[in-house]
Design a protein around this motif. Structure first.
Motif, PDB file in Angstrom:
ATOM      1  N   GLY A  65       0.815  -1.213   0.000  1.00  0.00           N
ATOM      2  CA  GLY A  65       0.000   0.000   0.000  1.00  0.00           C
ATOM      3  C   GLY A  65       0.843   1.255   0.000  1.00  0.00           C
ATOM      4  N   LEU A  66       1.957   1.237   0.757  1.00  0.00           N
ATOM      5  CA  LEU A  66       2.831   2.414   0.811  1.00  0.00           C
ATOM      6  C   LEU A  66       3.422   2.719  -0.554  1.00  0.00           C
ATOM      7  CD1 LEU A  66       4.339   4.574   2.540  1.00  0.00           C
ATOM      8  CD2 LEU A  66       6.180   2.894   2.766  1.00  0.00           C
ATOM      9  N   LEU A  67       3.896   1.682  -1.255  1.00  0.00           N
ATOM     10  CA  LEU A  67       4.575   1.907  -2.530  1.00  0.00           C
ATOM     11  C   LEU A  67       3.617   2.250  -3.662  1.00  0.00           C
ATOM     12  CD1 LEU A  67       7.407  -0.783  -2.451  1.00  0.00           C
ATOM     13  CD2 LEU A  67       7.518   1.643  -1.851  1.00  0.00           C
ATOM     14  N   LYS A  68       2.322   2.255  -3.379  1.00  0.00           N
ATOM     15  CA  LYS A  68       1.370   2.776  -4.361  1.00  0.00           C
ATOM     16  C   LYS A  68       1.347   4.299  -4.349  1.00  0.00           C
ATOM     17  CE  LYS A  68      -1.707  -1.251  -4.380  1.00  0.00           C
ATOM     18  NZ  LYS A  68      -3.066  -1.758  -4.038  1.00  0.00           N
ATOM     19  N   ARG A  69       1.883   4.895  -3.271  1.00  0.00           N
ATOM     20  CA  ARG A  69       1.986   6.355  -3.212  1.00  0.00           C
ATOM     21  C   ARG A  69       3.128   6.811  -4.135  1.00  0.00           C
ATOM     22  NH1 ARG A  69      -1.183   8.420   1.318  1.00  0.00           N
ATOM     23  NH2 ARG A  69      -2.604   6.677   1.711  1.00  0.00           N
ATOM     24  N   PRO A  70       3.025   8.025  -4.689  1.00  0.00           N
ATOM     25  CA  PRO A  70       4.099   8.510  -5.575  1.00  0.00           C
ATOM     26  C   PRO A  70       5.451   8.524  -4.857  1.00  0.00           C
ATOM     27  CG  PRO A  70       2.156   9.908  -5.747  1.00  0.00           C
ATOM     28  CD  PRO A  70       1.908   8.987  -4.593  1.00  0.00           C
ATOM     29  N   HIS A  71       6.463   7.953  -5.503  1.00  0.00           N
ATOM     30  CA  HIS A  71       7.795   7.937  -4.918  1.00  0.00           C
ATOM     31  C   HIS A  71       8.814   7.684  -6.026  1.00  0.00           C
ATOM     32  CE1 HIS A  71       6.760   3.660  -5.150  1.00  0.00           C
ATOM     33  NE2 HIS A  71       8.054   3.408  -5.141  1.00  0.00           N
ATOM     34  N   GLN A  72      10.080   7.914  -5.712  1.00  0.00           N
ATOM     35  CA  GLN A  72      11.169   7.608  -6.625  1.00  0.00           C
ATOM     36  C   GLN A  72      12.075   6.581  -5.953  1.00  0.00           C
ATOM     37  OE1 GLN A  72      10.467  11.156  -6.086  1.00  0.00           O
ATOM     38  NE2 GLN A  72       9.068  10.786  -7.796  1.00  0.00           N
ATOM     39  N   LYS A  73      12.516   5.609  -6.745  1.00  0.00           N
ATOM     40  CA  LYS A  73      13.418   4.581  -6.243  1.00  0.00           C
ATOM     41  C   LYS A  73      14.850   4.919  -6.657  1.00  0.00           C
ATOM     42  CE  LYS A  73       9.906   0.936  -6.590  1.00  0.00           C
ATOM     43  NZ  LYS A  73       9.528  -0.348  -7.213  1.00  0.00           N
ATOM     44  N   VAL A  74      15.766   4.822  -5.713  1.00  0.00           N
ATOM     45  CA  VAL A  74      17.176   5.085  -5.993  1.00  0.00           C
ATOM     46  C   VAL A  74      17.979   3.877  -5.535  1.00  0.00           C
ATOM     47  CG1 VAL A  74      19.162   6.543  -5.469  1.00  0.00           C
ATOM     48  CG2 VAL A  74      16.907   7.578  -5.789  1.00  0.00           C
ATOM     49  N   ALA A  75      18.586   3.179  -6.490  1.00  0.00           N
ATOM     50  CA  ALA A  75      19.348   1.974  -6.178  1.00  0.00           C
ATOM     51  C   ALA A  75      20.836   2.256  -6.003  1.00  0.00           C
ATOM     52  CB  ALA A  75      19.155   0.926  -7.271  1.00  0.00           C
ATOM     53  N   ARG A  76      21.291   3.376  -6.524  1.00  0.00           N
ATOM     54  CA  ARG A  76      22.705   3.750  -6.401  1.00  0.00           C
ATOM     55  C   ARG A  76      22.810   5.241  -6.131  1.00  0.00           C
ATOM     56  NH1 ARG A  76      22.187  -0.020 -10.353  1.00  0.00           N
ATOM     57  NH2 ARG A  76      23.547  -1.872 -10.234  1.00  0.00           N
ATOM     58  N   ILE A  77      23.809   5.631  -5.348  1.00  0.00           N
ATOM     59  CA  ILE A  77      24.036   7.032  -5.033  1.00  0.00           C
ATOM     60  C   ILE A  77      25.396   7.442  -5.585  1.00  0.00           C
ATOM     61  CG2 ILE A  77      24.582   8.653  -3.176  1.00  0.00           C
ATOM     62  CD1 ILE A  77      22.436   7.448  -1.517  1.00  0.00           C
ATOM     63  N   GLY A  78      25.403   8.551  -6.289  1.00  0.00           N
ATOM     64  CA  GLY A  78      26.645   9.084  -6.825  1.00  0.00           C
ATOM     65  C   GLY A  78      26.627  10.596  -6.789  1.00  0.00           C
ATOM     66  N   GLY A  79      27.626  11.196  -7.380  1.00  0.00           N
ATOM     67  CA  GLY A  79      27.715  12.647  -7.396  1.00  0.00           C
ATOM     68  C   GLY A  79      28.955  13.102  -8.127  1.00  0.00           C
ATOM     69  N   GLN A  80      29.346  14.335  -7.875  1.00  0.00           N
ATOM     70  CA  GLN A  80      30.532  14.884  -8.525  1.00  0.00           C
ATOM     71  C   GLN A  80      31.385  15.580  -7.479  1.00  0.00           C
ATOM     72  OE1 GLN A  80      29.824  17.030 -12.161  1.00  0.00           O
ATOM     73  NE2 GLN A  80      31.744  18.177 -12.021  1.00  0.00           N
ATOM     74  N   ILE A  81      32.643  15.175  -7.403  1.00  0.00           N
ATOM     75  CA  ILE A  81      33.607  15.796  -6.497  1.00  0.00           C
ATOM     76  C   ILE A  81      34.649  16.489  -7.355  1.00  0.00           C
ATOM     77  CG2 ILE A  81      35.316  15.421  -4.685  1.00  0.00           C
ATOM     78  CD1 ILE A  81      33.737  13.003  -3.789  1.00  0.00           C
ATOM     79  N   GLY A  82      34.684  17.811  -7.275  1.00  0.00           N
ATOM     80  CA  GLY A  82      35.537  18.562  -8.186  1.00  0.00           C
ATOM     81  C   GLY A  82      35.047  18.356  -9.608  1.00  0.00           C
ATOM     82  N   ALA A  83      35.913  17.857 -10.458  1.00  0.00           N
ATOM     83  CA  ALA A  83      35.530  17.623 -11.854  1.00  0.00           C
ATOM     84  C   ALA A  83      35.226  16.161 -12.138  1.00  0.00           C
ATOM     85  CB  ALA A  83      36.656  18.099 -12.772  1.00  0.00           C
ATOM     86  N   THR A  84      35.211  15.320 -11.096  1.00  0.00           N
ATOM     87  CA  THR A  84      35.105  13.877 -11.302  1.00  0.00           C
ATOM     88  C   THR A  84      33.756  13.333 -10.859  1.00  0.00           C
ATOM     89  OG1 THR A  84      37.490  13.700 -10.860  1.00  0.00           O
ATOM     90  CG2 THR A  84      36.207  11.664 -10.838  1.00  0.00           C
ATOM     91  N   LYS A  85      33.096  12.587 -11.728  1.00  0.00           N
ATOM     92  CA  LYS A  85      31.873  11.887 -11.381  1.00  0.00           C
ATOM     93  C   LYS A  85      32.238  10.631 -10.582  1.00  0.00           C
ATOM     94  CE  LYS A  85      28.593  14.139 -13.844  1.00  0.00           C
ATOM     95  NZ  LYS A  85      27.273  14.576 -13.370  1.00  0.00           N
ATOM     96  N   VAL A  86      31.511  10.380  -9.515  1.00  0.00           N
ATOM     97  CA  VAL A  86      31.826   9.233  -8.666  1.00  0.00           C
ATOM     98  C   VAL A  86      30.546   8.495  -8.294  1.00  0.00           C
ATOM     99  CG1 VAL A  86      33.905  10.289  -7.696  1.00  0.00           C
ATOM    100  CG2 VAL A  86      31.706  10.614  -6.547  1.00  0.00           C
ATOM    101  N   GLU A  87      30.704   7.209  -7.954  1.00  0.00           N
ATOM    102  CA  GLU A  87      29.611   6.424  -7.401  1.00  0.00           C
ATOM    103  C   GLU A  87      30.019   6.014  -5.987  1.00  0.00           C
ATOM    104  OE1 GLU A  87      27.512   2.514  -8.849  1.00  0.00           O
ATOM    105  OE2 GLU A  87      27.167   4.106 -10.334  1.00  0.00           O
TER     106      GLU A  87
END
Length: 401
Positions: A65-87
């Motif tokens: 029932g909870l997952l019928k509510r609008p949500h986004q799933k994120v299986a991996r987290i990454g970002g950018q440190i300086g000029a480099t993309k990282v996971e």
């Protein structure tokens, strides 16, 4: 107003209070939950539902029932440190039913628990009811007093729970002592529109002197701009235009949208605290969640810790509450159970704030990848460890009642 009587009254309708209220009611305990606002609709509350919390919802039979509510799933987290993309973290290998973070507006999560609680005849939710005093009988807390639009409400209870957040009124009224661990940062929260063509971001941008977080909320980005502690006044003096430019420099893809921040009214200051109570309980009273331990927003783990507190409290106190008011020793068992994960998590947060975040905000030259982050890029298997620390945490709780 005529005094009310209940087995347990909970001050605070946040994640900890609502989860504990629902679980106790489900176990057959008469519960009253007080929420000081008229609804749960408030911006910039933590919206992260971790895999360990999703596991609890599955054990309660509420996950579908909870997952019928609008949500986004994120299986991996990454970002950018300086000029480099990282996971940084990979949740797909977690030993849980849901191997992802769910991003859902907190008001949807709380409304869902309120609706499920309403199906139980012994779950009573009072909106616009703010705790303002404690009732004490023979050195034991025996209820509380709350302000409501209809007048003062007096509730007599075998147990009072303080789940009213980092500015807890219950904690202050009870005279419980706080140990402040300090925090060198604050966070400015804001919303910017999201375009279908935007690249996925689940962490954001780390650069010399600036940290900018972006969380996907479907049709908008929830953004966090990390600043040194108490730097907001100086930032405002430079003007909103300079602040918009800081964001555009960090995230060029947002340059066409920073104008949506028309004034400082569109920006919410979160004053970061990391603290904890020395004692969580007095006879007849227990604090949990942020009322017992305020967490840094790092990793978004504060909500998870609060919900884990609630599950532990329900597991340990449901049986005693059926017999009458729990003893102080029974209340202290909750702190004994939850103190270790709280201390470990806060120690990691304080270390990260002082050794990583703080120095990065003071840095003015070019930054390079820290060695631990390099290791995560060289050996993808290692990304499972931060995923477990964030997604499950220390000593996850399971439903036992």
């Amino acid at each position: 107003m005529k005094p009310l009587q209940t087995s347990c009254v909970i001050a605070g309708g946040g994640p900890a209070g609502m989860m504990l209220g629902y679980m106790l009611a489900r176990a057959g305990i008469d519960v009253t939950v007080l929420e000081k606002h008229a609804d749960f609709l408030r911006d910039f509350r933590g919206d992260t539902i971790h895999p360990s919390t999703l596991e609890v919802m599955r054990e309660l039979g509420l996950l579908e029932g909870l997952l019928k509510r609008p949500h986004q799933k994120v299986a991996r987290i990454g970002g950018q440190i300086g000029a480099t993309k990282v996971e940084i973290a990979d949740f797909t290998h977690l030993p849980t039913h849901c191997k992802f973070l769910a991003f859902m507006p907190q008001w949807d999560f709380l409304n869902f628990l309120a609706e499920e609680g309403a199906r139980l005849g012994n779950f009573h939710l009072h909106m616009q009811a703010e705790a303002s005093g404690l009732i004490e009988t023979d050195d034991c807390i025996s209820g509380l007093v709350a302000k409501t639009p209809a007048g003062e409400m007096r509730i007599e209870a075998g147990l009072v729970i303080g789940a009213d957040g980092r500015g807890s009124v219950i904690r202050d009224l009870a005279g419980l002592k706080i140990e402040n661990l300090g925090a060198p940062i604050d966070v400015l929260w804001m919303q910017l529109s999201r375009k279908p063509s935007d690249a996925p971001e689940t962490l954001g941008r780390f650069d010399a002197g600036r940290i900018f977080i972006m969380l996907d909320r479907g049709d908008y980005w929830q953004c966090g701009f990390v600043i040194p502690k108490d730097a907001f006044v100086a930032l405002k003096e430079k003007g909103i235009e300079a602040f918009r430019e800081d964001i555009a420099v960090l995230m060029p893809s947002l340059r066409d949208r920073v104008g949506e921040l028309e004034s400082w009214d569109d920006i919410k200051l979160l004053t970061v605290k990391v603290d904890r109570l020395r004692e969580w309980a007095r006879p007849g009273l227990l604090c949990i969640g942020d009322a017992a331990h305020a967490m840094s927003p790092l990793g978004g783990v504060g909500i998870n810790l609060a919900i884990q507190d609630a599950v532990a409290a329900a597991n340990l106190l449901a049986a005693p509450l059926k017999k009458g008011p729990p003893s102080l020793a029974e209340l202290r068992r909750v702190q004994m159970r939850r103190a270790f994960p709280t201390r470990v998590t806060q120690a990691v947060q304080v270390f990260a704030q002082e050794r990583i975040i703080g120095p990065l905000l003071r840095e003015r030259g070019e930054i390079t990848l820290p060695f631990p982050v390099k290791m995560l890029q060289w050996f993808p298997y290692l990304r499972r460890f931060p995923a477990r620390a964030v997604g499950i945490g220390v000593r996850p709780e399971h439903v036992e009642i």
